[in-house]
Write an enzyme that holds these catalytic residues in place. Sequence first.
Site, PDB file in Angstrom:
ATOM      1  N   ASP A 157      -1.936  26.311   4.716  1.00 54.60           N
ATOM      2  CA  ASP A 157      -2.352  27.674   5.044  1.00 54.60           C
ATOM      3  C   ASP A 157      -2.085  28.652   3.916  1.00 54.60           C
ATOM      4  OD1 ASP A 157       0.404  27.635   5.144  1.00 54.60           O
ATOM      5  OD2 ASP A 157       0.492  29.162   6.701  1.00 54.60           O
ATOM      6  N   ASP A 203       1.438  20.809   5.206  1.00 49.24           N
ATOM      7  CA  ASP A 203       2.366  21.800   4.733  1.00 49.24           C
ATOM      8  C   ASP A 203       3.279  22.145   5.915  1.00 49.24           C
ATOM      9  OD1 ASP A 203       2.861  24.590   3.396  1.00 49.24           O
ATOM     10  OD2 ASP A 203       1.841  25.023   5.266  1.00 49.24           O
ATOM     11  N   ASP A 227      -0.887  26.133  -1.206  1.00 47.30           N
ATOM     12  CA  ASP A 227      -1.622  24.931  -0.808  1.00 47.30           C
ATOM     13  C   ASP A 227      -3.027  24.877  -1.403  1.00 47.30           C
ATOM     14  OD1 ASP A 227       0.502  24.237   0.975  1.00 47.30           O
ATOM     15  OD2 ASP A 227      -0.284  25.743   2.361  1.00 47.30           O
TER      16      ASP A 227
END
Length: 693
Positions: free
Chosen positions: A583, A394, A587
């Site tokens: 995080d 990410d 996600d």
Amino acid sequence: MDKKKNHTSSKEKQSSHNHMNHNHEENKESDSLHDSHEGHEDHGSHGGLHEHHHHGSFKEIFLKSLPFGIIIMLLSPMMGVTLPFQFSFPYSDILVSILATILIIYGGKPFYMGAIDEFKKKVPGMMALVTLGIGVSYFYSLYAVVGGYLTGEHIMDFFFEFASLLLIMLLGHWIEMKAVGEAGDAQKALAELMPKDADLVLEDDSIESRPVSQLKVGDIIRVQAGENIPADGVIQRGQSRVNESLLTGESKPIEKNTGDKVIGGSTNNEGVLYVEVQETGDKSFISQVQTLISQAQDQPSRAENLANKVASWLFYIAIAAAVIAFTVWLFLTDVQTAVLFTVTTLVIACPHALGLAIPLVTARSTSLGASRGLLVKDREALELATKADVMILDKTGTLTTGEFKVLNAETVSEIYSTNEILALMAGIEGGSSHPIAQSIVGYAENEGVKPINFDSIDVVSGAGVEGEANGHRYELISQKAFGQNIEFDVPKGATVSYLVEKGKAIGAVALGDELKSTSRELMNVLKSQGIKPIMATGDNEKAAKGVAEELGIEYRANQSPQDKYDLVESLKNEGKTVIMVGDGVNDAPSLALADVGVAIGAGTQVALDSADVILTQSDPGDIESFIELANKTTRKMRQNLIWGAGYNFIAIPIAAGILAPIGITLAPAIGAVLMSVSTVIVAINAMTLKLKN
Ligand SMILES: Nc1ncnc2c1ncn2[C@@H]1O[C@H](COP(=O)(O)OP(=O)(O)OP(=O)(O)O)[C@@H](O)[C@H]1O
Ligand SMILES: [Cu+]
Ligand SMILES: [Mg+2]
């Protein structure tokens, strides 16, 4: 959304560490995590193989048995041959028999009690083998002495072999257990960080000592320099430097001032701190970590199941080998020789090395990981990570700092002023945990703008936030979610969100973020390991492209949580092993779906719950350390398995006398030495599991 995804949210809440974020400097391994302990009482975590260690300490029993054993060895010839230091006198063999009886009852206790446990559980194993070996040599020798007196003929006894065997077995298991203890017990080390008592500050400012278990949220406690902090909390008064290395891996003491959070178990290095308790008991950071560790240790990995199965077969293999050895040697030679080969075979087959091969590596790896802030919730993740083909990362908060700077925020409507827009934005962001939210709130504060009070706020994962204030509905959402482009000055690579009212944009904000310093290095490491990095971000095309180009990696922009999930799924369908690092809430579904889900840094609760691995610091360098840990752990496990199984494969036939034709035979005591050495080798191999820097 399909079924798998819902699974994420139903996962048990295991950890709530919104204070897991600590600036990362340099990690140093902390040796104090691996305290040694010689007792055998607290090795329950290694499974059934260790039951027998509850029957007293090998060290104590060995030391007390030693004089008996030595006298027996001085008084009885070895394999019928009297050595120079040995002597005997009339009826000394009766004295030897009596001493040997005491020795087997006292010194043999851990073994036969262990054997009884094994039979009760219907899994005869190593203690049963050792007991058989010791028992056969003792009873045969007793028979030899008694029979000798009855028949008047001399029959050779094995009291020398019996005593040396028992002593070496005790010594060997003492050394083994010491080595096992040194391989690390993260649980225990963590438990020792928590002080038992706290200094509670009463209303009249006097101090009273209280057991930590009685602390309540809101209590004020005093922590003096050098003491460990007894609970999670916020500093009310005082400043200090606090060492959190055992909890987060951060080796440098961290400056703490009034208003900062402190973690229970960390060490107050300097000043006196007055701390308001926020979390105690099960909710505290340290016990969350403990829960994670014990959950991980309770799930036997595939390798461990295999090892245990082989270890349990070994009992039958050893019995079969011993019976064959006895029959063949009885046929070829005499009963004495046959008994010795049988005893050696039983003793050498003790599958200790095999049984400990995996648990020792696991214990070491878990404590090593925990000391670096790498918490492995699911142990299979370590095995899977070594096979990874792709790593999806990410962007915001993972590769970039997530510390956004507001580059530009202004009104795009005739009705609202820029300050009004800012007040609305800051107000609505009050309900969001996204990194963007904090920056906007902070920016408004700096501009002297007071946030507007919102009556309700909802987070739309992957898009933004919406809420109601003064009877109006507002949304603060991404360019993609809004679906139109607005005339607005966007600096290069910025993340853009619009404030929307009744489907019309009324304000816009552009935010800039920076790459973390270790992100680039991580990309090189991944490439050298043959793992393909792909960045998947909810952010806009331009911002994504900027970062991806800087890192030289593939990217996907404008990814909704569902898109990220689909990406993981399609890669998995191609047969790839996928690691997902993230995080955010956006996600979480993909973290749960990926073969290995890694939640990084401060993260959000959902991300932490969905992940298999938690990195307590927000440093991509730790992803590198995790991969290194995974590779090294898996390699050590494989080595130990091969060694543990291979040892028995070779040692049993030799003990049974297969090499006798070329003059190689093993006395029972030598068999016992080899069995202990094989276990110590496994333990040392586990202990030498280290991470670089
Ligand atoms: N609290 C928020 N305030 C303003 N905009 C937001 C907020 N949350 C999300 N957005 C907008 O939605 C976009 C996508 O958000 P999302 O959380 O999916 O990804 P991201 O955090 O930008 O990137 P990444 O997926 O790499 O973490 C953001 O780029 C931003 O424009
Ligand atoms: Cu053993
Ligand atoms: Mg993110």
